[in-house]
Design an enzyme around this catalytic site. Structure first.
Site, PDB file in Angstrom:
ATOM      1  N   GLY A 146       1.710   5.107   3.615  1.00 41.80           N
ATOM      2  CA  GLY A 146       2.723   4.265   2.970  1.00 41.80           C
ATOM      3  C   GLY A 146       3.655   5.086   2.099  1.00 41.80           C
ATOM      4  O   GLY A 146       4.887   4.922   2.160  1.00 41.80           O
ATOM      5  N   TYR A 166     -13.283  -3.788  10.476  1.00 41.85           N
ATOM      6  CA  TYR A 166     -12.002  -3.063  10.525  1.00 41.85           C
ATOM      7  C   TYR A 166     -11.372  -3.196  11.917  1.00 41.85           C
ATOM      8  O   TYR A 166     -10.208  -3.582  12.046  1.00 41.85           O
ATOM      9  CB  TYR A 166     -12.253  -1.589  10.184  1.00 41.85           C
ATOM     10  CG  TYR A 166     -10.999  -0.731  10.132  1.00 41.85           C
ATOM     11  CD1 TYR A 166     -10.204  -0.708   8.992  1.00 41.85           C
ATOM     12  CD2 TYR A 166     -10.614   0.062  11.211  1.00 41.85           C
ATOM     13  CE1 TYR A 166      -9.052   0.085   8.925  1.00 41.85           C
ATOM     14  CE2 TYR A 166      -9.472   0.851  11.160  1.00 41.85           C
ATOM     15  CZ  TYR A 166      -8.697   0.858  10.020  1.00 41.85           C
ATOM     16  OH  TYR A 166      -7.559   1.635   9.961  1.00 41.85           O
ATOM     17  N   GLY A 203       0.832  -1.208   0.000  1.00 38.98           N
ATOM     18  CA  GLY A 203       0.000   0.000   0.000  1.00 38.98           C
ATOM     19  C   GLY A 203       0.861   1.250   0.000  1.00 38.98           C
ATOM     20  O   GLY A 203       0.608   2.195   0.744  1.00 38.98           O
ATOM     21  N   ALA A 204       1.895   1.241  -0.879  1.00 38.47           N
ATOM     22  CA  ALA A 204       2.892   2.313  -0.841  1.00 38.47           C
ATOM     23  C   ALA A 204       2.556   3.474  -1.767  1.00 38.47           C
ATOM     24  O   ALA A 204       3.279   4.460  -1.791  1.00 38.47           O
ATOM     25  CB  ALA A 204       4.254   1.735  -1.242  1.00 38.47           C
ATOM     26  N   SER A 216       0.038   5.601  -1.767  1.00 41.17           N
ATOM     27  CA  SER A 216      -0.662   6.806  -1.280  1.00 41.17           C
ATOM     28  C   SER A 216      -0.550   6.891   0.244  1.00 41.17           C
ATOM     29  O   SER A 216      -0.020   5.982   0.897  1.00 41.17           O
ATOM     30  CB  SER A 216      -2.148   6.764  -1.678  1.00 41.17           C
ATOM     31  OG  SER A 216      -2.798   5.721  -0.976  1.00 41.17           O
TER      32      SER A 216
END
Ligand SMILES: NC(=O)C1=CN([C@@H]2O[C@H](COP(=O)(O)OP(=O)(O)OC[C@H]3O[C@@H](n4cnc5c(N)ncnc54)[C@H](OP(=O)(O)O)[C@@H]3O)[C@@H](O)[C@H]2O)C=CC1
Ligand SMILES: CC(C)=CCC[C@@H](C)[C@H]1CC[C@H]2C3=C(CC[C@]12C)[C@@]1(C)CCC(=O)C[C@@H]1CC3
Length: 332
Positions: free
Chosen positions: A15, A193, A9-10, A12
């Site tokens: 990340g 979550y 998840g880099a 945005s």
């Protein structure tokens, strides 16, 4: 030898901010952006190279919510690198969030108002769904895909010659009461979550118990409340902009309102600088920002007992076997 750092998840939010900070610290790194959308990954890579022209930034296609994609990505990592120094398990989703407005105003007038702002306890519910593998999407993305990735990368993560680290981006919203060992995927509740983040806290404890002796160390962080695509999915960005003065006012009472991705990445970055042996395996490391804008990191003991993490670990192993045996499509 250059250090290999993989961030899921880099492309945005927190990340991407972490990647920027890592390259500012050490431009010699081999940084691998593990993302599900290659167009967004390319854009993130271009942005990082604008400020760090000499950096080594690789891209890896990884949809952590798809078991096949995780297995393929792990195979690709094993062909590309001989070791992995840091694996940041940062990708996460909170689909269809609903804020309970009644609970918000009730909480605002109560003694627990500050706690409500820092944990969102009792404020948020989500609608989860099944993914193509037949798993609950939030569980698969936030927890199980990352678990499978660690398992597949064990040959690179557990090497006697050096230590490796995995770091979970958890949350203050992780909740013991939202999690049930009889329903680890949270099929029957409305807080997938909170459940998935609590499960990641427990899994980190179990990993430390089982893998420290093989050179693998796991840590958990909470980034605080950060303005990212995830929070824009809860309340639209124009509304967050409107209430920004109130956000800075709340920061006077709770330093958990880190607000910017740069601040939110503080604990992730701080862990990069620490020796693993100096860390507490049962602590969650919080990114905090003071009213004057000073960033710092504070550990807090996690609400996790001694036995339950091992039970969860065993259940995840069982599910892993099941998924692999059934060719991971639609059987679960
Ligand atoms: N923002 C906040 O206040 C808080 C965030 N967190 C946690 O921080 C982490 C980062 O979130 P944040 O930066 O806020 O939000 P963003 O939505 O900006 O970042 C989430 C990242 O995860 C990626 N992602 C989502 N699903 C998948 C998938 N199936 N496979 C691969 N990548 C995926 C997204 O990719 P894509 O662009 O393709 O969607 C994106 O790059 C999450 O784990 C979140 O739970 C924790 C506490 C507070
Ligand atoms: C005046 C004001 C700040 C109103 C916003 C109310 C709520 C929308 C927020 C209050 C606490 C927030 C919070 C999160 C989302 C937005 C709130 C519920 C998170 C759940 C976001 C994701 C996380 O992992 C933890 C955050 C905790 C706090």
């Amino acid at each position: 030898m250059e250090r290999v750092v993989i961030v899921t998840g880099a492309n945005s939010g927190i990340g991407l901010a972490l990647c920027e900070r890592l390259l500012t610290e050490d431009v010699q790194l081999r940084l691998c952006l593990a993302c599900r959308n290659m167009q967004r990954a390319e854009a993130a890579r271009a942005a990082l190279l604008t400020s760090h022209a000499d950096a080594h930034v690789d891209l890896l296609h990884l949809d952590v919510g798809s078991m096949k994609s995780v297995l393929d990505a792990a195979q690709e990592v094993k062909t590309r690198y001989r070791k992995v120094d840091f694996l940041y398990l940062n990708a996460g989703i909170m689909p269809n969030p609903q804020v309970n407005i009644g609970a918000f105003f009730k909480g605002l007038l109560s003694r627990n108002a500050i706690r409500m702002f820092s944990t969102a306890e009792g404020l948020l519910t989500q609608q989860d769904r099944l993914n193509a593998d037949g798993l609950q999407e939030v569980f698969a993305t936030n927890l199980f895909g990352h678990f499978l990735l660690i398992r597949e990368l064990e040959p690179l993560l557990c090497q006697s010659s050096h230590t490796s680290r995995v770091v979970w981006t958890s949350s203050s919203n992780a909740s013991h009461s939202a999690f049930s060992m009889e329903d680890i995927q949270h099929r029957n509740g409305t807080e997938p979550y909170s459940s998935s983040k609590y499960a990641s806290d427990m899994l980190s404890v179990a990993l430390n118990r089982q893998k420290n002796s093989q050179g693998l160390f796991s840590s958990v962080i909470c980034p605080g409340l950060v303005m990212t695509n995830l929070t824009y999915g809860i309340v639209p960005s124009f509304f967050w902009t409107l209430i920004m003065p109130i956000m800075y006012l709340i920061r006077v009472f709770t330093n958990t309102f880190t607000i910017s991705p740069y601040n939110g990445a503080e604990a992730l970055f701080w862990l990069f600088l620490q020796k693993p042996e100096s860390l507490d395996p049962r602590a969650k490391y919080h990114s905090l920002t003071s009213a004057l804008g000073r960033n710092y990191v504070q550990p807090q003991q996690m609400d996790v007992d001694n036995e339950t993490p091992e039970v969860l670990f065993a259940k995840l192993l069982e599910l892993e076997n099941f998924v692999k045996k059934n060719d991971h499509v639609g059987y679960i």
